[in-house]
Enzyme design. Structure first.
Site, PDB file in Angstrom:
ATOM      1  N   ARG A   1     -25.274 -40.830  16.117  1.00 24.12           N
ATOM      2  CA  ARG A   1     -25.336 -40.619  16.824  1.00 24.12           C
ATOM      3  C   ARG A   1     -27.072 -40.638  17.874  1.00 24.12           C
ATOM      4  O   ARG A   1     -26.836 -40.946  19.022  1.00 24.12           O
ATOM      5  CB  ARG A   1     -25.455 -38.875  16.506  1.00 24.12           C
ATOM      6  CG  ARG A   1     -24.534 -38.348  16.775  1.00 24.12           C
ATOM      7  CD  ARG A   1     -23.514 -38.842  15.105  1.00 24.12           C
ATOM      8  NE  ARG A   1     -22.159 -38.084  15.415  1.00 24.12           N
ATOM      9  CZ  ARG A   1     -22.148 -37.086  14.090  1.00 24.12           C
ATOM     10  NH1 ARG A   1     -23.372 -36.655  13.185  1.00 24.12           N
ATOM     11  NH2 ARG A   1     -21.377 -35.997  14.767  1.00 24.12           N
TER      12      ARG A   1
ATOM     13  N   ASP B   1     -19.605 -43.238  12.882  1.00 23.46           N
ATOM     14  CA  ASP B   1     -18.798 -42.032  14.051  1.00 23.46           C
ATOM     15  C   ASP B   1     -18.305 -41.550  15.181  1.00 23.46           C
ATOM     16  O   ASP B   1     -18.423 -43.028  15.797  1.00 23.46           O
ATOM     17  CB  ASP B   1     -20.382 -40.392  14.314  1.00 23.46           C
ATOM     18  CG  ASP B   1     -19.822 -39.195  13.561  1.00 23.46           C
ATOM     19  OD1 ASP B   1     -18.536 -38.974  14.276  1.00 23.46           O
ATOM     20  OD2 ASP B   1     -20.044 -38.858  12.963  1.00 23.46           O
TER      21      ASP B   1
ATOM     22  N   HIS C   1     -14.132 -39.160  13.064  1.00 24.26           N
ATOM     23  CA  HIS C   1     -15.251 -39.154  13.483  1.00 24.26           C
ATOM     24  C   HIS C   1     -14.971 -40.518  13.341  1.00 24.26           C
ATOM     25  O   HIS C   1     -16.227 -41.884  13.102  1.00 24.26           O
ATOM     26  CB  HIS C   1     -16.162 -39.278  12.290  1.00 24.26           C
ATOM     27  CG  HIS C   1     -16.862 -38.201  12.080  1.00 24.26           C
ATOM     28  ND1 HIS C   1     -17.295 -36.883  13.093  1.00 24.26           N
ATOM     29  CD2 HIS C   1     -16.464 -36.701  11.658  1.00 24.26           C
ATOM     30  CE1 HIS C   1     -17.532 -35.336  12.996  1.00 24.26           C
ATOM     31  NE2 HIS C   1     -16.860 -35.458  11.820  1.00 24.26           N
TER      32      HIS C   1
ATOM     33  N   GLU D   1     -14.107 -32.535   8.945  1.00 27.70           N
ATOM     34  CA  GLU D   1     -13.632 -32.007  10.524  1.00 27.70           C
ATOM     35  C   GLU D   1     -12.635 -33.352  11.016  1.00 27.70           C
ATOM     36  O   GLU D   1     -12.528 -33.659  12.038  1.00 27.70           O
ATOM     37  CB  GLU D   1     -14.879 -32.066  10.671  1.00 27.70           C
ATOM     38  CG  GLU D   1     -16.688 -31.569  10.583  1.00 27.70           C
ATOM     39  CD  GLU D   1     -17.128 -31.642  11.469  1.00 27.70           C
ATOM     40  OE1 GLU D   1     -17.749 -30.404  12.001  1.00 27.70           O
ATOM     41  OE2 GLU D   1     -17.891 -32.564  11.680  1.00 27.70           O
TER      42      GLU D   1
ATOM     43  N   TRP E   1     -20.917 -29.125   2.186  1.00 24.79           N
ATOM     44  CA  TRP E   1     -21.618 -28.274   3.269  1.00 24.79           C
ATOM     45  C   TRP E   1     -21.866 -26.875   4.522  1.00 24.79           C
ATOM     46  O   TRP E   1     -21.410 -26.417   4.559  1.00 24.79           O
ATOM     47  CB  TRP E   1     -21.674 -29.825   4.773  1.00 24.79           C
ATOM     48  CG  TRP E   1     -20.012 -29.997   4.798  1.00 24.79           C
ATOM     49  CD1 TRP E   1     -19.295 -30.915   4.930  1.00 24.79           C
ATOM     50  CD2 TRP E   1     -19.560 -29.420   6.531  1.00 24.79           C
ATOM     51  NE1 TRP E   1     -18.345 -30.512   5.729  1.00 24.79           N
ATOM     52  CE2 TRP E   1     -18.390 -30.023   7.051  1.00 24.79           C
ATOM     53  CE3 TRP E   1     -20.097 -28.832   7.688  1.00 24.79           C
ATOM     54  CZ2 TRP E   1     -17.682 -29.786   7.633  1.00 24.79           C
ATOM     55  CZ3 TRP E   1     -19.994 -28.268   8.422  1.00 24.79           C
ATOM     56  CH2 TRP E   1     -18.599 -28.884   9.012  1.00 24.79           C
TER      57      TRP E   1
ATOM     58  N   TYR F   1     -29.415 -28.279   6.871  1.00 22.92           N
ATOM     59  CA  TYR F   1     -29.110 -29.023   7.935  1.00 22.92           C
ATOM     60  C   TYR F   1     -30.255 -29.193   9.389  1.00 22.92           C
ATOM     61  O   TYR F   1     -31.317 -28.005  10.022  1.00 22.92           O
ATOM     62  CB  TYR F   1     -27.928 -28.792   9.122  1.00 22.92           C
ATOM     63  CG  TYR F   1     -26.683 -28.573   8.159  1.00 22.92           C
ATOM     64  CD1 TYR F   1     -26.318 -29.162   6.913  1.00 22.92           C
ATOM     65  CD2 TYR F   1     -26.207 -29.524   9.482  1.00 22.92           C
ATOM     66  CE1 TYR F   1     -25.271 -29.937   6.789  1.00 22.92           C
ATOM     67  CE2 TYR F   1     -24.328 -29.938   8.334  1.00 22.92           C
ATOM     68  CZ  TYR F   1     -24.422 -30.390   7.326  1.00 22.92           C
ATOM     69  OH  TYR F   1     -22.762 -30.735   7.264  1.00 22.92           O
TER      70      TYR F   1
ATOM     71  N   ASP G   1     -31.147 -30.474  12.006  1.00 24.05           N
ATOM     72  CA  ASP G   1     -30.835 -30.410  12.824  1.00 24.05           C
ATOM     73  C   ASP G   1     -31.132 -29.002  13.463  1.00 24.05           C
ATOM     74  O   ASP G   1     -31.320 -28.903  14.930  1.00 24.05           O
ATOM     75  CB  ASP G   1     -28.675 -30.756  13.701  1.00 24.05           C
ATOM     76  CG  ASP G   1     -27.972 -30.300  12.770  1.00 24.05           C
ATOM     77  OD1 ASP G   1     -28.764 -29.958  11.681  1.00 24.05           O
ATOM     78  OD2 ASP G   1     -27.158 -30.404  13.482  1.00 24.05           O
TER      79      ASP G   1
ATOM     80  N   THR H   1     -28.005 -36.407  14.369  1.00 21.87           N
ATOM     81  CA  THR H   1     -29.170 -36.781  15.261  1.00 21.87           C
ATOM     82  C   THR H   1     -28.780 -36.733  16.780  1.00 21.87           C
ATOM     83  O   THR H   1     -29.527 -37.553  17.265  1.00 21.87           O
ATOM     84  CB  THR H   1     -29.870 -37.860  15.175  1.00 21.87           C
ATOM     85  OG1 THR H   1     -28.400 -38.949  15.085  1.00 21.87           O
ATOM     86  CG2 THR H   1     -31.095 -38.756  13.555  1.00 21.87           C
ATOM     87  N   GLU H   2     -27.721 -35.335  16.743  1.00 22.73           N
ATOM     88  CA  GLU H   2     -26.971 -35.901  18.319  1.00 22.73           C
ATOM     89  C   GLU H   2     -28.516 -35.525  19.200  1.00 22.73           C
ATOM     90  O   GLU H   2     -28.318 -35.979  20.330  1.00 22.73           O
ATOM     91  CB  GLU H   2     -26.263 -34.207  18.080  1.00 22.73           C
ATOM     92  CG  GLU H   2     -25.115 -34.833  18.160  1.00 22.73           C
ATOM     93  CD  GLU H   2     -24.486 -34.004  16.699  1.00 22.73           C
ATOM     94  OE1 GLU H   2     -25.905 -34.504  15.457  1.00 22.73           O
ATOM     95  OE2 GLU H   2     -23.704 -34.073  15.730  1.00 22.73           O
TER      96      GLU H   2
HETATM   97  C1  ACM Z   1     -20.309 -32.581   8.776  1.00 14.48           C
HETATM   98  O1  ACM Z   1     -21.469 -31.508   8.925  1.00 14.48           O
HETATM   99  N1  ACM Z   1     -19.203 -32.659   9.616  1.00 14.48           N
HETATM  100  C2  ACM Z   1     -20.449 -32.442   6.671  1.00 14.48           C
END
Ligand code: ACM
Length: 750
Positions: free
Chosen positions: A155, A184, A255, A319, A385, A410, A412, A461-462
């Site tokens: 990111r 990603d 991703h 995802e 996660w 997390y 972030d 790191t978005e």
């Molecule tokens: C994740 O947070 N997509 C692993």
């Protein structure tokens, strides 16, 4: 009352030797520590080692001691700091550290154990103020084998020097895994010889919003970077020397936007992306399941395996929304041909195929907990996660597993309510929250718990554009994780950890290491009437003691301790800061308690009306420069000032700014709704008592729409009496850019 008196009598009547000694300033706290009488002088000590592993540990000790201002320690015959191989010390990472007046011995059966013994010895030396360390015997080994940090370099790209510094820091905390998220939707960061477009195309994107256009040339900004093979080899060797394993992550089948932009034939859509995405969120782009795509993926993995000796290789699996596979006749034909039920099973088959490949190459697949949906090899390791539910399911199914629960681990997420926090996701994950997380889910039997390899924090790191931000998001939360991962549960206690944190910060300083001081700052809530102002102070970190002054002087370790709300005359200058022993912590705060202060609120001091996706978000100022950070729910930007004092108020001014709406949120976009503008540029609207209450102020955004930074707008507010909640929203025709409120100031008639 009776109980505490009883407790005090008990302590006073205990024999001196049994009294709890204050914890040594070690982090993570070793498994067993026995202090003895006497001390060792290290000021002129030399070191001796049995073999190469011992010499490496000795060199690490000398390096750390020198970097934290200690004496130069050299290897010499007959050295009094001895590194000894001792086969009787069992455990891959176990060591014994024995300090007596005559000398120090670090013993272990492995190089890793000697290295960790050197690390502990360094922490003792770094905390010494008189060139001596107390006699002690430490027998130590980690609670968990996997003590990890994930760095997302996709990111935002961090320079190789930063990655090395991070590895150095991990080693100082006895953390031993760096999961490196290298690919990603927003970028492909690893050079692959066979597929040069992965980095030529996939490593670069155009930043969102105004930052995406060079103001000098009007041309798109090219933003990103990648790690060359030479850089990666150097980083891997650097990590190996510090007993840190780098687990590379090549994410699939989702991703994958950056890779598909580079090689469109890999995709599963007739309209493949032309460039890596500059949006955040979950993208639709998936690798297709053609044999040629597996050839690509295994060719890529061959080069990855060549660079990274890690037994574990992470292949994502998270995802992967299946819209493209559902719409792609080739994928539907594949599902049929394989006799599968649906797209979820197709992903299971996909991951299993990659898992078998890795197994053939002697490696073990690690994947996010979505991989449990398929038939991955029994050797596959599951990274949980979705809270800890992935770990529970994995252990029950006989898979090794690692806890990296969202949102708890997390990084972030922000770590305090302060308006000075770096950008990040709302939902505070503070230091204590991470430290007190239970890493042994009750749903697992003792037998099943053997599958728990360990714990990991993840830095996505978005919103982490700079390495200074990265350091603030990581530290000291990764140090809290380190103790959770290393120290036996019975020896972990938040108060003890908090008391040792100042020594940790004292080690960071000479090393030039950044960390987040914001949670150490006092936060104030102020209220008042009739010339008196009441202030409540708190500190989110719960570390040290808050002290304050009201005479304008800077607080010291001898200043008054804050323990309850203060009621002070208008005009008082209140200064507050946290202290640990005699030393100040973080930075202090300073308020002049005036009536004007009561009429002003930043959004950090207001409530959000909703918290669907609350974010501290940077605006789209310069790519490499300072940017303003805004705070709001991007699904519904709306703020409430509770009990605003409205007597005599007839105007307001507001600091407002904009952020690009670069979020890929699929069908949820329909949920982002706004009231229609009344004037061409839209307005800030203020409603009374409730968010569907009457509009008491409507201020056109006007010239603010032409300023990509923060503007102050002013207007009238229909007069009210007493105190009322004020609810602030913006009218706009669509979400991009999104208007954000920063601060509101109430005033008299203009
Ligand atoms: C994740 O947070 N997509 C692993």
């Amino acid at each position: 009352m009776r109980t505490s008196l009883f407790a005090a009598v008990m302590i006073l009547s205990m024999p001196a030797a049994a009294r709890a000694s204050p914890d040594l300033p070690l982090l993570p706290m070793p498994a067993t520590v026995t202090s003895q009488a006497g001390s060792f002088s290290f000021a002129r000590a030399t070191m001796a080692a049995d073999d190469g592993g011992g010499m490496a540990a000795a060199r690490r000790l000398a390096d750390l001691v020198a970097r934290t201002g200690g004496p130069k320690l050299a290897l010499a015959k007959g050295g009094t700091i001895r590194f000894r191989r001792d086969a009787s010390i069992k455990g891959e990472e176990a060591y014994r550290l024995r300090v007596t007046a005559a000398g120090v011995t670090v013993s272990a059966s492995t190089d890793g154990g000697l290295y960790y013994g050197a690390t502990t010895l360094w922490q003792l030396i770094a905390a010494s103020r008189d060139g001596r360390i107390g006699a002690v015997t430490i027998d130590d080994a980690p609670a968990f084998a996997w003590r990890g940090v994930m760095l997302d370099s996709a990111r935002h790209f961090q320079p190789p020097a930063y990655v090395k510094q991070l590895i150095d820091r991990l080693a100082m905390e006895k953390l031993n895994v760096l999961q490196w998220h290298l690919t990603d939707d927003q970028g492909w960061r690893i050079e692959i010889d066979r597929y040069p477009r992965l980095t030529a195309v996939g490593a670069w994107r155009q930043p969102a919003g105004a930052a995406g256009v060079d103001p000098a040339t009007g041309k798109p900004v090219r933003y990103g970077g990648f790690y060359t093979k030479a850089e990666i080899r150097e980083i891997v060797a650097y990590a190996a020397a510090r007993h840190v394993t780098i687990v590379p992550e090549i994410d699939m089948p989702g991703h994958a936007t950056a890779a598909i932009a580079a090689y469109p034939a890999l995709g599963s859509t007739a309209t493949p992306p032309k460039a890596p995405s500059s949006d955040w969120g979950v993208m639709y782009n998936l690798y297709n399941t053609d044999d040629a795509t597996f050839t690509f993926l295994t060719n890529v993995l061959d080069e990855v395996l060549d660079l990274f000796p890690s037994r574990y290789v992470h292949v994502g699996g998270d995802e992967a929304v299946k819209d493209q596979w559902k719409a792609d006749p080739r994928m539907q034909a594949r599902i049929k041909a394989l006799g599968l039920k649906d797209e979820e099973q197709l992903q299971g088959w996909f991951m299993a195929r990659i898992g078998e490949y890795l197994q053939k190459r002697g490696r073990r697949l690690v994947g996010w907990d979505e991989i449990l949906a398929g038939k991955v090899p029994p050797s596959a390791t599951v990274m949980s996660w979705h809270g800890v539910s992935g770990a529970i399911a994995a252990a029950k199914a006989g898979h090794d597993t690692i806890l990296s629960p969202s949102p708890d681990f997390y990084l972030d997420h922000i770590q305090s309510d302060s308006g000075d926090e770096p950008p990040g996701r709302g939902g505070v994950m503070d230091w204590k929250h991470i430290y007190t997380f239970d890493p042994l889910p009750a749903a697992l039997s003792a037998d099943e718990r053997r599958y728990l390899l360990g714990v990991q924090v993840n830095l996505w790191t978005e919103h982490v554009r700079t390495t200074a931000y990265a350091d603030r998001m990581l530290w000291p939360r990764a140090a809290a994780l380190a103790e959770l991962a290393w120290t036996p549960a019975a020896k972990r206690d938040w108060k003890g950890f908090a008391a040792r944190l100042p020594a940790e910060f004292a080690r960071y300083r000479p090393l030039g290491f950044g960390y987040n001081m914001t949670p150490l700052e006092p936060l104030a809530s102020v209220d008042g009437e009739g010339g008196k102002i009441t202030v409540k102070l708190r500190q989110q970190a719960d570390v040290g003691t808050l002290r304050y002054t009201t005479d304008g002087s800077a607080p010291t370790a001898a200043s008054q301790v804050y323990d309850d709300a203060l009621t002070l005359p208008e005009g008082t200058r209140l200064r507050a800061r946290a202290f640990a022993g005699g030393d100040p912590l973080g930075i202090g705060r300073d308020w002049t308690l005036t009536a004007a202060l009561l009429r002003m609120r930043t959004v950090a001091e207001m409530d959000l009306c909703t918290a669907a996706v609350s974010l501290r978000l940077e605006d789209d100022g310069a790519t490499d420069g300072v940017r303003r950070v805004h705070w709001g729910d991007i699904f519904h930007p709306c703020w409430i000032w509770k009990r605003a004092p409205l007597d005599g108020i007839a105007s307001l001014s507001a600091d407002v700014g904009q952020v690009p709406f670069n979020f890929s949120i699929g069908a949820d976009l329909a949920k982002v709704k706004f009231d229609k503008p009344r004037t061409p540029t839209g307005e800030l609207e203020v409603r009374l008592d409730r968010c569907d209450g009457p509009v008491v102020a409507s201020i056109p955004l006007g010239a603010a729409t032409r300023n990509s930074g923060v503007s102050t707008i002013t207007g009238s507010l229909s007069p009210q009496q007493g105190r009322h909640d004020l609810c602030m929203t913006f009218t706009q025709t669509g979400p991009d850019p999104l208007w954000m409120l920063d601060r509101l100031t109430l005033g008299p008639a203009q």
